[in-house]
Design a protein around this motif. Structure first.
Motif, PDB file in Angstrom:
ATOM      1  N   LEU A 198      81.718  17.494  23.126  1.00  0.00           N
ATOM      2  CA  LEU A 198      82.417  16.420  22.415  1.00  0.00           C
ATOM      3  C   LEU A 198      82.113  16.471  20.921  1.00  0.00           C
ATOM      4  N   TYR A 199      80.845  16.691  20.565  1.00  0.00           N
ATOM      5  CA  TYR A 199      80.472  16.755  19.157  1.00  0.00           C
ATOM      6  C   TYR A 199      81.174  17.919  18.456  1.00  0.00           C
ATOM      7  N   ARG A 200      81.263  19.053  19.127  1.00  0.00           N
ATOM      8  CA  ARG A 200      81.957  20.196  18.519  1.00  0.00           C
ATOM      9  C   ARG A 200      83.432  19.898  18.324  1.00  0.00           C
ATOM     10  N   THR A 201      84.038  19.232  19.287  1.00  0.00           N
ATOM     11  CA  THR A 201      85.453  18.883  19.166  1.00  0.00           C
ATOM     12  C   THR A 201      85.680  17.891  18.027  1.00  0.00           C
ATOM     13  N   ARG A 204      85.444  19.654  14.687  1.00  0.00           N
ATOM     14  CA  ARG A 204      86.634  20.458  14.378  1.00  0.00           C
ATOM     15  C   ARG A 204      87.804  19.567  13.993  1.00  0.00           C
ATOM     16  N   MET A 205      87.990  18.463  14.695  1.00  0.00           N
ATOM     17  CA  MET A 205      89.068  17.548  14.358  1.00  0.00           C
ATOM     18  C   MET A 205      88.867  16.956  12.964  1.00  0.00           C
ATOM     19  N   ALA A 206      87.621  16.601  12.640  1.00  0.00           N
ATOM     20  CA  ALA A 206      87.339  16.038  11.319  1.00  0.00           C
ATOM     21  C   ALA A 206      87.578  17.079  10.229  1.00  0.00           C
ATOM     22  N   PHE A 207      87.151  18.323  10.473  1.00  0.00           N
ATOM     23  CA  PHE A 207      87.378  19.393   9.505  1.00  0.00           C
ATOM     24  C   PHE A 207      88.869  19.603   9.276  1.00  0.00           C
ATOM     25  N   THR A 208      89.625  19.635  10.357  1.00  0.00           N
ATOM     26  CA  THR A 208      91.074  19.815  10.253  1.00  0.00           C
ATOM     27  C   THR A 208      91.705  18.676   9.477  1.00  0.00           C
ATOM     28  N   LEU A 209      91.285  17.465   9.765  1.00  0.00           N
ATOM     29  CA  LEU A 209      91.868  16.303   9.104  1.00  0.00           C
ATOM     30  C   LEU A 209      91.529  16.286   7.616  1.00  0.00           C
ATOM     31  N   ARG A 210      90.291  16.662   7.267  1.00  0.00           N
ATOM     32  CA  ARG A 210      89.906  16.709   5.849  1.00  0.00           C
ATOM     33  C   ARG A 210      90.762  17.712   5.090  1.00  0.00           C
ATOM     34  N   ARG A 211      90.911  18.903   5.627  1.00  0.00           N
ATOM     35  CA  ARG A 211      91.704  19.918   4.947  1.00  0.00           C
ATOM     36  C   ARG A 211      93.185  19.534   4.896  1.00  0.00           C
ATOM     37  N   LEU A 212      93.680  18.946   5.973  1.00  0.00           N
ATOM     38  CA  LEU A 212      95.089  18.544   6.003  1.00  0.00           C
ATOM     39  C   LEU A 212      95.379  17.489   4.950  1.00  0.00           C
ATOM     40  N   VAL A 336      95.256  16.434  17.660  1.00  0.00           N
ATOM     41  CA  VAL A 336      95.450  16.826  19.058  1.00  0.00           C
ATOM     42  C   VAL A 336      95.442  18.345  19.197  1.00  0.00           C
ATOM     43  N   LYS A 337      96.123  19.032  18.287  1.00  0.00           N
ATOM     44  CA  LYS A 337      96.160  20.493  18.365  1.00  0.00           C
ATOM     45  C   LYS A 337      94.782  21.093  18.122  1.00  0.00           C
ATOM     46  N   ALA A 338      94.004  20.507  17.186  1.00  0.00           N
ATOM     47  CA  ALA A 338      92.649  21.003  16.939  1.00  0.00           C
ATOM     48  C   ALA A 338      91.777  20.847  18.174  1.00  0.00           C
ATOM     49  N   ALA A 339      91.899  19.697  18.866  1.00  0.00           N
ATOM     50  CA  ALA A 339      91.110  19.481  20.080  1.00  0.00           C
ATOM     51  C   ALA A 339      91.509  20.462  21.179  1.00  0.00           C
ATOM     52  N   LEU A 340      92.797  20.709  21.336  1.00  0.00           N
ATOM     53  CA  LEU A 340      93.253  21.648  22.356  1.00  0.00           C
ATOM     54  C   LEU A 340      92.801  23.078  22.037  1.00  0.00           C
ATOM     55  N   GLN A 341      92.839  23.440  20.759  1.00  0.00           N
ATOM     56  CA  GLN A 341      92.373  24.775  20.382  1.00  0.00           C
ATOM     57  C   GLN A 341      90.878  24.936  20.636  1.00  0.00           C
ATOM     58  N   GLN A 342      90.107  23.902  20.349  1.00  0.00           N
ATOM     59  CA  GLN A 342      88.675  23.961  20.607  1.00  0.00           C
ATOM     60  C   GLN A 342      88.400  24.139  22.100  1.00  0.00           C
ATOM     61  N   LYS A 343      89.122  23.394  22.927  1.00  0.00           N
ATOM     62  CA  LYS A 343      88.946  23.517  24.379  1.00  0.00           C
ATOM     63  C   LYS A 343      89.342  24.900  24.860  1.00  0.00           C
ATOM     64  N   SER A 344      90.444  25.418  24.337  1.00  0.00           N
ATOM     65  CA  SER A 344      90.903  26.735  24.759  1.00  0.00           C
ATOM     66  C   SER A 344      89.911  27.822  24.367  1.00  0.00           C
TER      67      SER A 344
END
Length: 356
Positions: A198-201, A204-212, A336-344
């Motif tokens: 969960l922490y890794r996800t 990654r979501m926070a990193f994606t959101l910051r850059r976006l 959502v896409k960042a979380a799915l990519q992390q899981k994959s």
């Protein structure tokens, strides 16, 4: 029939919980009931959820500024957050004041020019049978707003919009001040064996959101300032107001560019064909810079979102949740896409380890 109890074998009834078939069916039913309750909760609690997501988006903006400032100013995080917050508030106040001044000074002229030009274009289209005859721009605007969906109570009035904005800012400030505190709070609600994942996800979501959001701010600045300067250079009236509107609408990918382009072209052609062609050239040039330089760069650094996917999400969230859903559709899809990519990626890693 016999009265001898030794010859009578009792079987479990349909309400017996120890029956494995009953337990399995109850598990399946509980999953579907839980899913239905979750959907109902999302529908009825849509506005609070969107406010929380808006607060997370604002927190990502603040956190990105704090991290960026930390590269050049090695002071405590609290002081950096204070500097970034005051700078954001000052910028917001300046934009509201300047935009309000421009709108107050040019609102009547802007409305008149846009309405006259839109009616002229509609009459021209009606002469070829593309639109119904004698249709006016106010009728088209009413139909567009009706197709967009209901404006919810949270943003249905000026007071509601200001209240929503204040709530988003407050949530963002609290989360940006102590992000790990809320991260641990979310981890507490899941089993210990799943917390690290969960922490890794979340990271990654926070990193994606910051850059976006950083890319979005850059695009807003480039489109707003570029449109302002180039329109003023070509003698297009209301250049400052159009630049402000273009910059603000750039927060909404696809839809915002279409709306700002229509406004720029209508105002440009109000001064003649040459000015109108210049306005078209300015709009195309600014959109090319944003679409072929800024957007691809941001996509390489974050999550590459297909334009059709973003547009579909905007229409869906806009129809369901109004303006706030339209504004937050892009960040929601990115998370959502960042979380799915992390899981994959984690599942592929486990499969690679398991192979002999």
């Amino acid at each position: 029939m016999t009265d001898d109890p030794g010859l009578h074998v009792e079987k479990r009834g349909p309400t017996e919980m120890r029956d494995p078939v009953i337990r399995e069916e109850l598990k399946r039913a509980s999953v579907w009931i839980g899913l239905a309750l979750a959907v109902a909760a999302v529908i009825f609690l849509a506005q609070p959820l969107l406010l929380v997501i808006g607060g997370l988006v604002f927190a990502a903006l603040l956190d990105g500024g704090v991290r960026l400032l930390g590269r050049v100013l090695p002071i405590a995080r609290g002081w950096r957050l204070l500097i970034v917050s005051l700078s954001a508030v000052a910028a917001l106040v300046w934009v509201v004041y300047f935009a309000g001044y421009q709108i107050a000074a040019q609102a009547e002229m802007f409305q008149r020019v846009v309405t006259e030009q839109a009616n002229r274009w509609l009459q021209w289209a009606g002469s070829f049978g593309f639109v119904p005859g004698n249709i006016q721009v106010d009728q088209v605007a009413e139909q567009l707003m009706g197709s967009l969906g209901r404006l919810t109570s949270a943003v249905g009035s000026l007071l509601g919009a200001l209240t929503s904005l204040v709530m988003i800012i407050v949530i963002g400030l609290f989360v940006a001040a102590e992000p790990r505190l809320y991260e641990r709070g979310m981890g507490w609600m899941v089993p210990i064996r799943s917390r690290e994942r969960l922490y890794r996800t979340i990271d990654r979501m926070a990193f994606t959101l910051r850059r976006l959001m950083a890319g979005r701010l850059l695009g807003m600045a480039v489109e707003g300032i570029g449109t302002w300067l180039l329109l003023a250079l070509g003698g297009v009236p209301l250049a400052a107001l159009l630049g402000i509107l273009t910059g603000l609408l750039a927060f909404l990918p696809n839809i915002g560019a279409i709306i700002s382009g229509v406004l720029i072209i209508l105002v440009g052609f109000s001064m003649g064909v040459e000015t109108g062609l210049w306005a078209i050239g300015v709009y195309v040039f600014v959109q090319v810079i944003d679409g072929y330089l800024i957007v691809p760069y941001v996509a390489r650094k974050t999550v590459d979102l297909a334009p059709a996917l973003v547009l579909a999400a905007q229409l869906f969230f806009g129809a369901l949740f109004g303006i706030l859903g339209l504004a937050l559709a892009d960040p929601i899809v990115a998370m959502v896409k960042a979380a799915l990519q992390q899981k994959s990626e984690e599942e592929q890693g486990k499969a690679g380890v398991a192979e002999p």
